[in-house]
Design an enzyme around this catalytic site. Structure first.
Site, PDB file in Angstrom:
ATOM      1  N   GLY A 118       0.768  -1.240   0.000  1.00  0.00           N
ATOM      2  CA  GLY A 118       0.000   0.000   0.000  1.00  0.00           C
ATOM      3  C   GLY A 118       0.795   1.284   0.000  1.00  0.00           C
TER       4      GLY A 118
ATOM      5  N   ASP B 146      -5.174   1.853  10.484  1.00  0.00           N
ATOM      6  CA  ASP B 146      -6.590   1.539  10.653  1.00  0.00           C
ATOM      7  C   ASP B 146      -6.743   0.959  12.066  1.00  0.00           C
ATOM      8  OD1 ASP B 146      -9.233   0.907   9.916  1.00  0.00           O
ATOM      9  OD2 ASP B 146      -8.669  -0.985   9.032  1.00  0.00           O
ATOM     10  N   THR B 147      -6.764  -0.369  12.223  1.00  0.00           N
ATOM     11  CA  THR B 147      -6.829  -0.930  13.576  1.00  0.00           C
ATOM     12  C   THR B 147      -5.524  -0.699  14.342  1.00  0.00           C
ATOM     13  OG1 THR B 147      -5.987  -3.085  12.874  1.00  0.00           O
ATOM     14  CG2 THR B 147      -8.373  -2.788  12.818  1.00  0.00           C
TER      15      THR B 147
ATOM     16  N   LEU C  52       0.861  -2.093  12.104  1.00  0.00           N
ATOM     17  CA  LEU C  52       1.974  -1.224  12.498  1.00  0.00           C
ATOM     18  C   LEU C  52       2.517  -1.593  13.867  1.00  0.00           C
ATOM     19  CD1 LEU C  52       1.241   2.342  11.127  1.00  0.00           C
ATOM     20  CD2 LEU C  52       3.353   1.029  10.885  1.00  0.00           C
TER      21      LEU C  52
ATOM     22  N   ASP D  47      -5.625  -0.185  -2.143  1.00  0.00           N
ATOM     23  CA  ASP D  47      -6.340  -1.060  -3.063  1.00  0.00           C
ATOM     24  C   ASP D  47      -7.645  -1.606  -2.521  1.00  0.00           C
ATOM     25  OD1 ASP D  47      -5.033  -2.756  -1.071  1.00  0.00           O
ATOM     26  OD2 ASP D  47      -5.717  -4.426  -2.304  1.00  0.00           O
TER      27      ASP D  47
END
Ligand code: IMP
Ligand code: MG
Length: 173
Positions: free
Chosen positions: A41, A99-100, A104, A155
């Protein structure tokens, strides 16, 4: 399908990239950076941000995946790790979106276990509402609503990554 107008246009993204690169430059001035992009991404954002960064930069990548269609599987698999030694380096992790926070968080722990001199995280997009793990992020481009977004590297089923802007994606029903 792509819905409505872009959420962020090419111009807005470009301005933000320059702004983020400026902030990174001020923090790292006089130092060398090991920029680590999280694939797939981040590849477009990564390419833009490293070119906007007026610092000595070495690059490497991590390949990780957690998503199935538009739903996070809640676990992240790492397929490739940096070949560049991390120990004693100033590592800057670069991702498209947090996001969640699960990906990371896992990647951050992995890098920290290799004892870098410093570790910072830069993301273009922040989907705050969905956070499950509170990961410290040092540079954030835009906050985004809890919607699935595509383009500029992001995507849906590996498509739309080449859109030069960011848009909201909705499944056709
Ligand atoms: P997390 O582990 O839930 O934070 O997910 C992080 C990864 O999921 C990101 O690096 C993206 O690759 C992917 N992702 C999360 N939200 C979106 C989205 O809205 N569009 C496309 N990819 C996303
Ligand atoms: Mg990603």
């Amino acid at each position: 399908m792509i819905t409505g107008r872009p959420l962020f246009t090419t111009e807005q993204i470009h301005e933000k990239v320059v702004e983020l690169a400026g902030a990174i430059y001020r923090d790292y001035e006089g130092k060398e950076v090991l920029a680590v992009g999280i694939l797939k991404g981040a590849f477009v954002f990564f390419a833009d941000i490293i070119r906007a960064l007026k610092l000595p930069v070495t690059i490497d990548f991590i390949v990780a995946s957690s998503y199935f269609k538009t739903v996070s599987k809640g676990e992240t698999t790492i397929y490739y790790e940096p070949r560049e030694p991390v120990r004693g380096r100033n590592v800057l992790l670069i991702d498209d979106i947090i996001d969640t926070g699960i990906s990371l968080n896992k990647i951050r722990a992995k890098i920290l276990s290799q004892v870098p001199a410093s570790l910072k995280i830069c993301v273009l997009l922040n989907k705050k509402e969905r956070r499950v793990i509170d990961v410290p992020v040092d540079y954030v481009g835009f906050d985004v609503p809890n919607q699935f977004v595509v383009g500029y590297g992001l995507d849906y089923e590996n498509k739309y990554r080449n859109l030069p802007y960011i848009a909201v994606f909705k499944k056709e029903t």
